[in-house]
Scaffold this motif. Structure first.
Motif, PDB file in Angstrom:
ATOM      1  N   ASP A  98       3.047  10.585  -1.971  1.00 15.45           N
ATOM      2  CA  ASP A  98       3.012  10.592  -0.496  1.00 15.45           C
ATOM      3  C   ASP A  98       4.573  10.224  -0.155  1.00 15.45           C
ATOM      4  O   ASP A  98       4.999   9.196  -0.235  1.00 15.45           O
ATOM      5  CB  ASP A  98       2.193   9.536   0.015  1.00 15.45           C
ATOM      6  N   GLU A  99       5.232  11.228   0.243  1.00 18.68           N
ATOM      7  CA  GLU A  99       6.601  11.256   0.393  1.00 18.68           C
ATOM      8  C   GLU A  99       6.849  10.399   1.781  1.00 18.68           C
ATOM      9  O   GLU A  99       7.787   9.547   1.706  1.00 18.68           O
ATOM     10  CB  GLU A  99       7.350  12.464   0.600  1.00 18.68           C
ATOM     11  N   GLY A 100       5.862  10.484   2.703  1.00 20.57           N
ATOM     12  CA  GLY A 100       5.909   9.748   3.847  1.00 20.57           C
ATOM     13  C   GLY A 100       6.145   8.171   3.821  1.00 20.57           C
ATOM     14  O   GLY A 100       6.780   7.430   4.260  1.00 20.57           O
ATOM     15  N   ALA A 101       5.153   7.745   2.714  1.00 17.84           N
ATOM     16  CA  ALA A 101       4.994   6.457   2.328  1.00 17.84           C
ATOM     17  C   ALA A 101       6.207   5.982   1.489  1.00 17.84           C
ATOM     18  O   ALA A 101       6.664   4.758   1.632  1.00 17.84           O
ATOM     19  CB  ALA A 101       3.875   6.204   1.446  1.00 17.84           C
ATOM     20  N   ALA A 132      15.293  11.224   7.223  1.00 16.57           N
ATOM     21  CA  ALA A 132      13.878  11.130   7.222  1.00 16.57           C
ATOM     22  C   ALA A 132      13.156   9.907   7.138  1.00 16.57           C
ATOM     23  O   ALA A 132      12.132   9.918   7.677  1.00 16.57           O
ATOM     24  CB  ALA A 132      13.487  12.088   6.306  1.00 16.57           C
ATOM     25  N   SER A 133      13.931   8.841   6.646  1.00 18.21           N
ATOM     26  CA  SER A 133      13.340   7.659   6.641  1.00 18.21           C
ATOM     27  C   SER A 133      13.179   7.193   7.990  1.00 18.21           C
ATOM     28  O   SER A 133      12.115   6.409   8.300  1.00 18.21           O
ATOM     29  CB  SER A 133      14.182   6.799   5.956  1.00 18.21           C
ATOM     30  N   LEU A 134      14.040   7.563   9.011  1.00 21.37           N
ATOM     31  CA  LEU A 134      14.009   6.898  10.391  1.00 21.37           C
ATOM     32  C   LEU A 134      12.755   7.623  10.968  1.00 21.37           C
ATOM     33  O   LEU A 134      11.948   6.906  11.891  1.00 21.37           O
ATOM     34  CB  LEU A 134      15.313   7.360  11.377  1.00 21.37           C
ATOM     35  N   ASP A 135      12.326   8.845  10.554  1.00 21.02           N
ATOM     36  CA  ASP A 135      11.163   9.633  11.226  1.00 21.02           C
ATOM     37  C   ASP A 135       9.813   9.087  10.647  1.00 21.02           C
ATOM     38  O   ASP A 135       8.912   8.691  11.408  1.00 21.02           O
ATOM     39  CB  ASP A 135      11.054  11.066  10.646  1.00 21.02           C
ATOM     40  N   ALA A 136       9.930   8.384   9.286  1.00 19.72           N
ATOM     41  CA  ALA A 136       8.878   7.817   8.789  1.00 19.72           C
ATOM     42  C   ALA A 136       8.579   6.345   9.757  1.00 19.72           C
ATOM     43  O   ALA A 136       7.562   6.093  10.004  1.00 19.72           O
ATOM     44  CB  ALA A 136       8.958   7.587   7.301  1.00 19.72           C
ATOM     45  N   LEU A 137       9.663   5.823   9.892  1.00 24.54           N
ATOM     46  CA  LEU A 137       9.547   4.578  10.935  1.00 24.54           C
ATOM     47  C   LEU A 137       9.174   4.870  12.092  1.00 24.54           C
ATOM     48  O   LEU A 137       7.987   4.239  12.526  1.00 24.54           O
ATOM     49  CB  LEU A 137      11.036   3.769  10.840  1.00 24.54           C
ATOM     50  N   ILE A 138       9.522   6.024  12.891  1.00 22.38           N
ATOM     51  CA  ILE A 138       9.326   6.299  14.250  1.00 22.38           C
ATOM     52  C   ILE A 138       7.542   6.666  14.152  1.00 22.38           C
ATOM     53  O   ILE A 138       6.831   6.372  14.944  1.00 22.38           O
ATOM     54  CB  ILE A 138       9.962   7.410  14.761  1.00 22.38           C
ATOM     55  N   SER A 139       7.116   7.263  13.063  1.00 21.75           N
ATOM     56  CA  SER A 139       5.615   7.686  13.123  1.00 21.75           C
ATOM     57  C   SER A 139       4.919   6.536  12.720  1.00 21.75           C
ATOM     58  O   SER A 139       3.934   6.406  13.257  1.00 21.75           O
ATOM     59  CB  SER A 139       5.678   8.590  11.804  1.00 21.75           C
ATOM     60  N   GLU A 140       5.215   5.588  12.069  1.00 18.48           N
ATOM     61  CA  GLU A 140       4.743   4.164  11.901  1.00 18.48           C
ATOM     62  C   GLU A 140       4.560   3.370  12.955  1.00 18.48           C
ATOM     63  O   GLU A 140       3.458   3.138  13.479  1.00 18.48           O
ATOM     64  CB  GLU A 140       5.349   3.340  10.738  1.00 18.48           C
ATOM     65  N   LEU A 141       5.748   3.245  13.687  1.00 12.96           N
ATOM     66  CA  LEU A 141       5.687   2.450  15.044  1.00 12.96           C
ATOM     67  C   LEU A 141       4.764   3.266  15.976  1.00 12.96           C
ATOM     68  O   LEU A 141       3.922   2.958  16.985  1.00 12.96           O
ATOM     69  CB  LEU A 141       7.053   2.517  15.580  1.00 12.96           C
ATOM     70  N   GLY A 142       4.881   4.651  15.983  1.00 10.37           N
ATOM     71  CA  GLY A 142       4.159   5.395  16.900  1.00 10.37           C
ATOM     72  C   GLY A 142       2.674   5.278  17.096  1.00 10.37           C
ATOM     73  O   GLY A 142       2.054   5.545  17.768  1.00 10.37           O
ATOM     74  N   SER A 158       0.862  -1.081   0.042  1.00  3.15           N
ATOM     75  CA  SER A 158      -0.079  -0.021   0.088  1.00  3.15           C
ATOM     76  C   SER A 158       1.135   1.207   0.001  1.00  3.15           C
ATOM     77  O   SER A 158       0.371   2.288  -0.517  1.00  3.15           O
ATOM     78  CB  SER A 158      -0.882  -0.072   1.199  1.00  3.15           C
ATOM     79  N   ALA A 159       2.069   1.259   0.557  1.00  2.00           N
ATOM     80  CA  ALA A 159       2.766   2.275   0.404  1.00  2.00           C
ATOM     81  C   ALA A 159       3.424   2.404  -0.947  1.00  2.00           C
ATOM     82  O   ALA A 159       3.791   3.664  -1.390  1.00  2.00           O
ATOM     83  CB  ALA A 159       4.234   1.962   1.500  1.00  2.00           C
ATOM     84  N   VAL A 160       3.473   1.476  -1.765  1.00  2.00           N
ATOM     85  CA  VAL A 160       4.123   1.859  -3.079  1.00  2.00           C
ATOM     86  C   VAL A 160       2.839   2.461  -3.935  1.00  2.00           C
ATOM     87  O   VAL A 160       2.978   3.709  -4.559  1.00  2.00           O
ATOM     88  CB  VAL A 160       4.131   0.461  -3.769  1.00  2.00           C
ATOM     89  N   ASP A 161       1.529   2.136  -3.745  1.00  2.00           N
ATOM     90  CA  ASP A 161       0.360   2.901  -4.339  1.00  2.00           C
ATOM     91  C   ASP A 161       0.260   4.339  -3.919  1.00  2.00           C
ATOM     92  O   ASP A 161       0.416   5.416  -4.474  1.00  2.00           O
ATOM     93  CB  ASP A 161      -0.867   2.166  -3.733  1.00  2.00           C
ATOM     94  N   ALA A 162       0.697   4.578  -2.386  1.00  2.00           N
ATOM     95  CA  ALA A 162       0.716   5.710  -1.699  1.00  2.00           C
ATOM     96  C   ALA A 162       1.849   6.862  -2.319  1.00  2.00           C
ATOM     97  O   ALA A 162       1.455   7.811  -2.932  1.00  2.00           O
ATOM     98  CB  ALA A 162       0.816   5.763  -0.367  1.00  2.00           C
ATOM     99  N   ALA A 163       3.115   6.136  -2.465  1.00  2.00           N
ATOM    100  CA  ALA A 163       4.029   6.976  -3.151  1.00  2.00           C
ATOM    101  C   ALA A 163       3.867   7.043  -4.490  1.00  2.00           C
ATOM    102  O   ALA A 163       4.454   8.260  -5.157  1.00  2.00           O
ATOM    103  CB  ALA A 163       5.347   5.961  -2.722  1.00  2.00           C
ATOM    104  N   GLU A 164       3.289   6.350  -5.105  1.00  2.00           N
ATOM    105  CA  GLU A 164       2.675   6.562  -6.708  1.00  2.00           C
ATOM    106  C   GLU A 164       2.180   7.979  -6.626  1.00  2.00           C
ATOM    107  O   GLU A 164       1.860   8.536  -7.599  1.00  2.00           O
ATOM    108  CB  GLU A 164       2.134   5.457  -7.310  1.00  2.00           C
ATOM    109  N   GLN A 165       1.289   8.238  -5.598  1.00  2.00           N
ATOM    110  CA  GLN A 165       0.248   9.213  -5.638  1.00  2.00           C
ATOM    111  C   GLN A 165       0.921  10.455  -4.915  1.00  2.00           C
ATOM    112  O   GLN A 165       0.192  11.546  -4.555  1.00  2.00           O
ATOM    113  CB  GLN A 165      -0.880   8.905  -4.955  1.00  2.00           C
TER     114      GLN A 165
END
Ligand code: FAD
Length: 544
Positions: free
Chosen positions: A366-369, A443-453, A357-364
């Motif tokens: 979504d930088e976080g995805a 920033a990828s670590l922030d994306a991970l922290i946000s997902e785990l959060g 689903s992150a591939v779909d979001a990134a295609e649209q």
């Protein structure tokens, strides 16, 4: 004639079923990640996967193996591979049902999610042919990265027609792609490639050298790496040139492999082979890495499919086989084993679909995805492909001796499992790539922290484990030495976060207790007391 015995207490064949609708975790993950539009397509593939004839074709493609034909009867070099018809039927099905490159051309917001679900389902039929299907999917991001690319390649690879055989790509109804980087002296470290590319006055290059692993050599087009004057560069190698003549593509021999037998993996030589540059000279790794990251997702999907297929057989068998006075599924220790395998499979399913689903979001856009995928994919690849090796072994054992017999299909799954860990970056290479993601894109670590959060507060053990993980990342000593440990914890906590958010508490609590808090043994079947095995196994039953 004297009858010797009646056949008793053997498990009946599984009835025809919709493999998708019976896979509760997959169904729920598709719904959770916005895949309503994906359901009809998934059910179509799920119903076919539940027809015994398709698995039989899968087994047949692994019995009657691909044969290399270097020359024709007159001594002309042809460099072709012949396959059992079952192989072509599997390939045709996968292309026509868009498991290949079609999602890149779709405007549906769940196109990659749908494809991912189909990939998990169809792996349970036959995993080997999904290698060229995966490479065809993965070629598109690399091709798209060069604005000057001839888009007819993208159109041909996205077409939903299977058109086997070496002929002019411009005249074919559909194309298949391969990728070959690995050479004798180095696979992980492709900078050691010795194959050379010499620029021609017409803008093409002549490629000379070899590749030590080249899967699916009957594909129409390959992406390869070679040393050009300005450094390692990515090239498009068509097997047939625009004038209809064959490009030089010498298949030296086919590998004899542990598994993945239906798929031909070859050693090849280039000798004045025509190559078309893709991306700038010297930026080859950057270009082809687009392809590698897409095939990495497929290793997670493939591992998940192998686990799900094996678990389904194990539960079905345990429901029907009686030992010591009761069906195996009623034995507390068998329940512990099956529930443990089901937890592993459900966790892998959620993580795989989250990444799709992150591939779909990134295609649209979504930088976080995109960042989440960048950091989570190597960890998921590292962890799930390793787990699938032990899951397929343990599920096989649930069938006892029958599981060791080829006709059960369990040996096929077991032999296939390790390849997902080896190719597209072996285990340690993926663990190190997790570190690279953080170094190159903090920033990828922030994306991970946000997902785990997103699951914080749902479990005190989970919260403590996330804190501990962040502490481990904060300590920069010996990071390389600790890379596998970090990748494992990232993958487990991502899985836990998904289960805590989306699965019933029976599943999430047992996962956290056994994998996050560590109250479990090394082998499957050592879940702690108090686990609701009833609900966990019920969710995983293949025929409800
Ligand atoms: C069935 C099959 C099909 C394949 N098909 C293809 C194909 O179509 N195209 C293609 O290009 N390749 C293909 N491969 C090759 C595959 O991608 C490589 O084998 C893989 O990338 C590893 O490279 P290598 O074999 O050279 O091993 P090496 O690079 O020599 O690695 C050996 C071991 O060392 C580890 N290692 C490497 N670097 C480090 C490090 N810095 N620190 C710690 N450990 C490290 C690796 O994880 C691995 O375990 C295929 C392989 C198989 C098995």
């Amino acid at each position: 004639m004297t009858e010797t015995h009646s056949v008793l207490n053997q498990t009946p064949p599984m009835p025809g079923r919709d493999v998708f609708s019976q896979d509760t975790a997959l169904r729920e993950a598709v719904a959770a990640f916005g895949g309503e539009s994906a359901v009809p397509g998934l059910s179509t593939v799920g119903q076919a996967a539940g027809e015994p004839i398709w698995r039989e074709r899968g087994l047949e493609a692994n019995r009657d193996l691909p044969r290399l034909q270097t020359h024709d009867r007159y001594g002309n070099r042809v460099d072709e591979v012949a396959f059992n018809p079952a192989w072509h039927e599997l390939m045709r099905f996968s292309v026509e049902h868009q498991l290949h490159a079609a999602p890149w051309a779709s405007t549906d917001k769940a196109a990659h999610l749908e494809r991912a679900g189909k990939f998990v389902i169809w792996t349970q039929v036959e995993p080997g042919h999904l290698c060229p299907i995966s490479m065809t999917y993965a070629a598109i991001p690399a091709l798209r990265s060069d604005p000057d690319v001839d888009t007819s390649w993208i159109d041909g690879l996205s077409a939903s027609s299977y058109d086997f055989g070496l002929s002019n790509p411009a005249e074919k109804a559909g194309l298949i792609a391969g990728m070959t980087m690995t050479e004798k002296q180095g696979g992980s470290d492709v900078r050691q490639n010795t194959t050379t590319a010499t620029r021609q006055s017409d803008g093409t290059y002549l490629i000379t050298g070899h590749k030590w692993f080249c899967s699916a050599p009957m594909s129409d087009v390959f992406l390869i790496l070679a040393q050009a004057p300005d450094g390692l560069t990515c090239f498009i190698i068509p097997r047939v040139l625009p004038d209809g003549t064959r490009n030089v593509f010498r298949i030296q021999r086919l590998k004899e492999k542990l598994g993945n037998k239906s798929n031909a993996s070859s050693e090849i030589e280039f000798a004045g082979t025509v190559g078309l540059r893709l991306g700038p000279e010297g930026r080859g790794v950057r270009t082809i890495v687009e392809m590698v990251s897409a095939t990495r997702l497929d290793t997670v999907l493939g591992a998940t499919g192998l686990m799900r297929g094996s678990l389904s057989q194990a539960i079905w068998h345990a429901e029907h086989r009686v030992a010591f006075g009761a069906p195996l599924i009623d034995k507390p220790l068998m329940r512990n084993v099956l529930a443990d395998l089901a937890l592993e499979t459900e966790a892998a399913t959620w993580l795989a679909m989250r990444l799709a689903s992150a591939v779909d979001a990134a295609e649209q856009g979504d930088e976080g995805a995109r960042l989440l995928r960048r950091i989570a994919l190597p960890a998921a690849k590292y962890y799930t492909t390793k787990r699938s090796i032990s899951v397929t072994a343990e599920a096989l054992e649930c069938l006892g001796g029958n599981g060791y017999a080829e006709e059960s299909g369990m040996p096929l799954n077991y032999r296939e499992a390790p390849v997902n860990s080896v190719w597209e970056g072996s285990g340690s290479v993926n663990a190190l790539d997790l570190l690279r993601a953080i170094t190159r894109e903090p920033a990828s670590l922030d994306a991970l922290i946000s997902e785990l959060g997103a699951a914080r507060g749902a479990s005190s053990e989970y919260d403590a484990a996330v804190e501990a993980l962040l502490g481990e990342f904060g300590d920069i000593t010996d990071l390389e030495y600790r890379a596998r440990r970090l990748a494992e914890r990232v993958a487990i906590l991502l899985q836990a976060s998904l289960l805590l958010r989306y699965s019933p508490s029976a599943v999430a609590d047992a996962f956290v207790a056994s994998r996050v808090a560590g109250d479990s043994g090394i082998h499957y079947g050592s879940l702690p007391r108090g686990v609701d095995t009833q609900e966990i196994i019920e969710r995983a039953r293949p025929v409800k």
